[in-house]
Design a protein around this motif. Sequence first.
Motif, PDB file in Angstrom:
ATOM      1  N   ASN A   1       0.823  -1.208   0.000  1.00 37.16           N
ATOM      2  CA  ASN A   1       0.000   0.000   0.000  1.00 37.16           C
ATOM      3  C   ASN A   1       0.855   1.256   0.000  1.00 37.16           C
ATOM      4  N   LEU A   2       1.984   1.202   0.681  1.00 36.14           N
ATOM      5  CA  LEU A   2       2.932   2.317   0.617  1.00 36.14           C
ATOM      6  C   LEU A   2       3.347   2.573  -0.829  1.00 36.14           C
ATOM      7  N   GLN A   3       3.642   1.500  -1.568  1.00 34.42           N
ATOM      8  CA  GLN A   3       4.056   1.670  -2.963  1.00 34.42           C
ATOM      9  C   GLN A   3       2.958   2.343  -3.780  1.00 34.42           C
ATOM     10  N   ALA A   4       1.713   1.927  -3.552  1.00 32.13           N
ATOM     11  CA  ALA A   4       0.598   2.558  -4.268  1.00 32.13           C
ATOM     12  C   ALA A   4       0.517   4.043  -3.942  1.00 32.13           C
ATOM     13  N   LEU A   5       0.781   4.408  -2.691  1.00 30.50           N
ATOM     14  CA  LEU A   5       0.758   5.815  -2.292  1.00 30.50           C
ATOM     15  C   LEU A   5       1.929   6.578  -2.901  1.00 30.50           C
ATOM     16  N   ILE A   6       3.108   5.963  -2.906  1.00 34.38           N
ATOM     17  CA  ILE A   6       4.275   6.597  -3.543  1.00 34.38           C
ATOM     18  C   ILE A   6       3.971   6.872  -5.013  1.00 34.38           C
ATOM     19  N   ASP A   7       3.406   5.872  -5.680  1.00 40.21           N
ATOM     20  CA  ASP A   7       3.118   6.002  -7.116  1.00 40.21           C
ATOM     21  C   ASP A   7       2.037   7.035  -7.402  1.00 40.21           C
ATOM     22  N   SER A   8       1.215   7.334  -6.400  1.00 35.97           N
ATOM     23  CA  SER A   8       0.118   8.289  -6.611  1.00 35.97           C
ATOM     24  C   SER A   8       0.576   9.742  -6.523  1.00 35.97           C
ATOM     25  N   GLN A   9       1.786   9.980  -6.056  1.00 36.60           N
ATOM     26  CA  GLN A   9       2.273  11.349  -5.913  1.00 36.60           C
ATOM     27  C   GLN A   9       2.503  11.977  -7.293  1.00 36.60           C
ATOM     28  N   GLY A  10       2.441  13.303  -7.326  1.00 34.18           N
ATOM     29  CA  GLY A  10       2.611  14.006  -8.598  1.00 34.18           C
ATOM     30  C   GLY A  10       1.307  14.104  -9.352  1.00 34.18           C
ATOM     31  N   GLY A  11       1.368  14.666 -10.534  1.00 32.94           N
ATOM     32  CA  GLY A  11       0.167  14.783 -11.357  1.00 32.94           C
ATOM     33  C   GLY A  11      -0.922  15.605 -10.714  1.00 32.94           C
ATOM     34  N   GLY A  12      -0.543  16.625  -9.960  1.00 32.49           N
ATOM     35  CA  GLY A  12      -1.522  17.484  -9.308  1.00 32.49           C
ATOM     36  C   GLY A  12      -1.951  17.012  -7.933  1.00 32.49           C
ATOM     37  N   ASN A  13      -1.463  15.843  -7.500  1.00 38.99           N
ATOM     38  CA  ASN A  13      -1.785  15.343  -6.164  1.00 38.99           C
ATOM     39  C   ASN A  13      -0.931  16.082  -5.137  1.00 38.99           C
ATOM     40  N   PRO A  14      -1.535  16.758  -4.153  1.00 35.85           N
ATOM     41  CA  PRO A  14      -0.753  17.518  -3.175  1.00 35.85           C
ATOM     42  C   PRO A  14       0.028  16.639  -2.187  1.00 35.85           C
TER      43      PRO A  14
END
Length: 215
Positions: free
Chosen positions: A17-30
Amino acid sequence: MADSCNAVVLVSGSGSNLQALIDSQGGGNPLRIRAVISNRADAYGLTRAKNAGIATQVLDHRTYEGREAFDGALMEAIDVFQPHLVILAGFMRILTPAFVRHYEGRLLNIHPSLLPRHKGLHTHRRVLEARDNEHGCSVHFVTEELDGGPLVIQAVVPVQPGDSEESLALRVYLQEHRIYPQAVRWFAEGRLRLTPEGALLDGEKLPATGHLIRT
């Protein structure tokens, strides 16, 4: 919420789940994960964090005199990073009331069941033993009640004939990696918050089930 939402993630294991959160960063995600802290030096989540250039720290709970002492040290380690949000991603510790109160309204957890069913451990096995038709996962705000805080989002997974613990777990994991980044992004964007009335999304109170997704 500030332009960026600083977060600290707590892990005890592989950190998928940490990896999914890491991958979600960027692209307008604060969301900005500032640090990953584990109570286990062998947690693979620490490697995931290092690979992403995120600060890591280990606090071995076995070296502390009880839960209160450990949680006190953990709070000190977390607060160095001044997080807006603390994310539990497979952190296998029961937290003290003092810890939970310290981060009230900014502490999220994911649990592999459709809460309030099957709180605690071994959820996939218990779902099969109970002959449930549905299983899934839940993101919730953490309160002093174990796995009992207001729900934010749940993903429902049908139990299929012939399912094993492993096959069921794999399908649930896929949904965990979908809904946890979503809930965290809502918080990071200032859309999700905890109030005395419960969890609010865009100013509207979420239902008891949270935002429900069926797969």
